[in-house]
Design a protein around this motif. Structure first.
Motif, PDB file in Angstrom:
ATOM      1  N   THR A  88      25.983  51.723  76.271  1.00 12.38           N
ATOM      2  CA  THR A  88      26.629  50.712  77.040  1.00 12.38           C
ATOM      3  C   THR A  88      25.448  49.838  77.750  1.00 12.38           C
ATOM      4  O   THR A  88      25.840  48.785  78.186  1.00 12.38           O
ATOM      5  CB  THR A  88      27.346  51.069  78.209  1.00 12.38           C
ATOM      6  OG1 THR A  88      26.673  51.996  79.029  1.00 12.38           O
ATOM      7  CG2 THR A  88      28.587  51.923  77.572  1.00 12.38           C
ATOM      8  N   LYS A  89      24.283  50.362  77.749  1.00 10.53           N
ATOM      9  CA  LYS A  89      23.033  49.638  78.070  1.00 10.53           C
ATOM     10  C   LYS A  89      23.328  49.441  79.710  1.00 10.53           C
ATOM     11  O   LYS A  89      22.941  48.394  80.277  1.00 10.53           O
ATOM     12  CB  LYS A  89      22.751  48.364  77.416  1.00 10.53           C
ATOM     13  CG  LYS A  89      22.287  48.694  76.101  1.00 10.53           C
ATOM     14  CD  LYS A  89      21.895  47.198  75.551  1.00 10.53           C
ATOM     15  CE  LYS A  89      20.985  47.479  74.220  1.00 10.53           C
ATOM     16  NZ  LYS A  89      21.308  48.580  73.191  1.00 10.53           N
ATOM     17  N   ALA A  90      24.295  50.178  80.392  1.00  8.56           N
ATOM     18  CA  ALA A  90      24.767  49.891  81.721  1.00  8.56           C
ATOM     19  C   ALA A  90      23.691  50.052  82.540  1.00  8.56           C
ATOM     20  O   ALA A  90      23.687  49.418  83.602  1.00  8.56           O
ATOM     21  CB  ALA A  90      25.977  50.857  82.129  1.00  8.56           C
ATOM     22  N   LEU A  91      22.605  51.081  82.518  1.00  2.00           N
ATOM     23  CA  LEU A  91      21.498  51.513  83.292  1.00  2.00           C
ATOM     24  C   LEU A  91      20.919  50.178  83.397  1.00  2.00           C
ATOM     25  O   LEU A  91      20.050  49.724  84.265  1.00  2.00           O
ATOM     26  CB  LEU A  91      20.896  52.439  83.098  1.00  2.00           C
ATOM     27  CG  LEU A  91      20.039  53.185  84.106  1.00  2.00           C
ATOM     28  CD1 LEU A  91      21.007  53.340  85.377  1.00  2.00           C
ATOM     29  CD2 LEU A  91      19.504  54.692  83.529  1.00  2.00           C
ATOM     30  N   LYS A  92      20.282  49.340  82.275  1.00  2.00           N
ATOM     31  CA  LYS A  92      19.226  48.439  82.221  1.00  2.00           C
ATOM     32  C   LYS A  92      20.105  47.281  82.627  1.00  2.00           C
ATOM     33  O   LYS A  92      19.398  46.381  83.394  1.00  2.00           O
ATOM     34  CB  LYS A  92      19.087  48.074  80.577  1.00  2.00           C
ATOM     35  CG  LYS A  92      18.227  46.994  80.424  1.00  2.00           C
ATOM     36  CD  LYS A  92      17.984  46.807  78.706  1.00  2.00           C
ATOM     37  CE  LYS A  92      16.991  46.000  78.555  1.00  2.00           C
ATOM     38  NZ  LYS A  92      16.334  46.073  77.048  1.00  2.00           N
ATOM     39  N   LYS A  93      21.334  47.150  82.464  1.00  3.48           N
ATOM     40  CA  LYS A  93      21.965  45.842  82.930  1.00  3.48           C
ATOM     41  C   LYS A  93      22.039  46.109  84.581  1.00  3.48           C
ATOM     42  O   LYS A  93      22.273  44.928  85.469  1.00  3.48           O
ATOM     43  CB  LYS A  93      23.524  45.764  82.643  1.00  3.48           C
ATOM     44  CG  LYS A  93      23.724  45.300  81.275  1.00  3.48           C
ATOM     45  CD  LYS A  93      25.036  45.357  80.667  1.00  3.48           C
ATOM     46  CE  LYS A  93      25.088  45.288  79.130  1.00  3.48           C
ATOM     47  NZ  LYS A  93      26.498  45.410  78.737  1.00  3.48           N
ATOM     48  N   SER A  94      21.920  47.230  85.146  1.00  6.48           N
ATOM     49  CA  SER A  94      21.984  47.404  86.642  1.00  6.48           C
ATOM     50  C   SER A  94      20.656  47.176  87.613  1.00  6.48           C
ATOM     51  O   SER A  94      20.671  47.218  88.507  1.00  6.48           O
ATOM     52  CB  SER A  94      22.605  48.850  86.525  1.00  6.48           C
ATOM     53  OG  SER A  94      21.514  49.781  86.641  1.00  6.48           O
ATOM     54  N   VAL A  95      19.730  46.816  86.555  1.00  2.00           N
ATOM     55  CA  VAL A  95      18.391  46.547  87.153  1.00  2.00           C
ATOM     56  C   VAL A  95      18.608  45.292  87.844  1.00  2.00           C
ATOM     57  O   VAL A  95      18.643  44.271  87.058  1.00  2.00           O
ATOM     58  CB  VAL A  95      17.222  46.730  86.140  1.00  2.00           C
ATOM     59  CG1 VAL A  95      15.980  46.359  87.175  1.00  2.00           C
ATOM     60  CG2 VAL A  95      17.029  48.188  85.833  1.00  2.00           C
TER      61      VAL A  95
END
Length: 135
Positions: free
Chosen positions: A50-57
């Protein structure tokens, strides 16, 4: 008055300028420095499907007060589909309610270590520019 050129001049200018102007002069430089850390974290963050962690930066302003300014490069949000930031950064040993080891995969600390000199330079350069507008 005089032209601000370096860190010593910034300190002297802060002592002489009104507090309101000092706070206003800090916002842009601090955000510029935080953006450098955020960009590096986005490059090194472990990503799942999901690349959720990357999007959360994100770079955000911290809680405001009359005496301080805070700017934060933060990671994490509501979506924890790729794991908890602390667990990814520091890992977790066996035992407890979870099953098995989770190896550490640090990305926040290395981003800071890799970019701290560059961020410091950018903050100082931007501070000099902002202060020179007011002196």
């Amino acid at each position: 008055m005089y032209k601000v050129t370096g860190a010593d001049d910034v300190k002297r200018a802060f002592d002489q300028l009104p507090k309101k102007i000092v706070k206003k002069s800090l916002r842009k430089p601090l955000r510029a420095g935080a953006k450098i850390f955020a960009a590096e974290m986005k490059k090194t963050v472990p990503t799942g499907e999901t690349k959720a962690l990357k999007k959360s930066v994100k770079v955000r302003s911290g809680k405001r007060s009359r005496s301080s300014i805070k700017v934060v490069a933060s990671v994490g949000g509501i979506d924890r589909s790729e794991g908890d930031v602390g667990t990814i950064e520091y890992g977790r040993g066996p035992g407890g309610w979870h099953k098995g080891d989770i190896p550490k995969d640090p990305f926040v600390r290395p981003a800071f270590e890799n970019k701290k000199i560059q961020a410091e330079r950018v903050v100082l350069d931007n501070l000099v520019t902002e202060i020179n507008k007011h002196v």
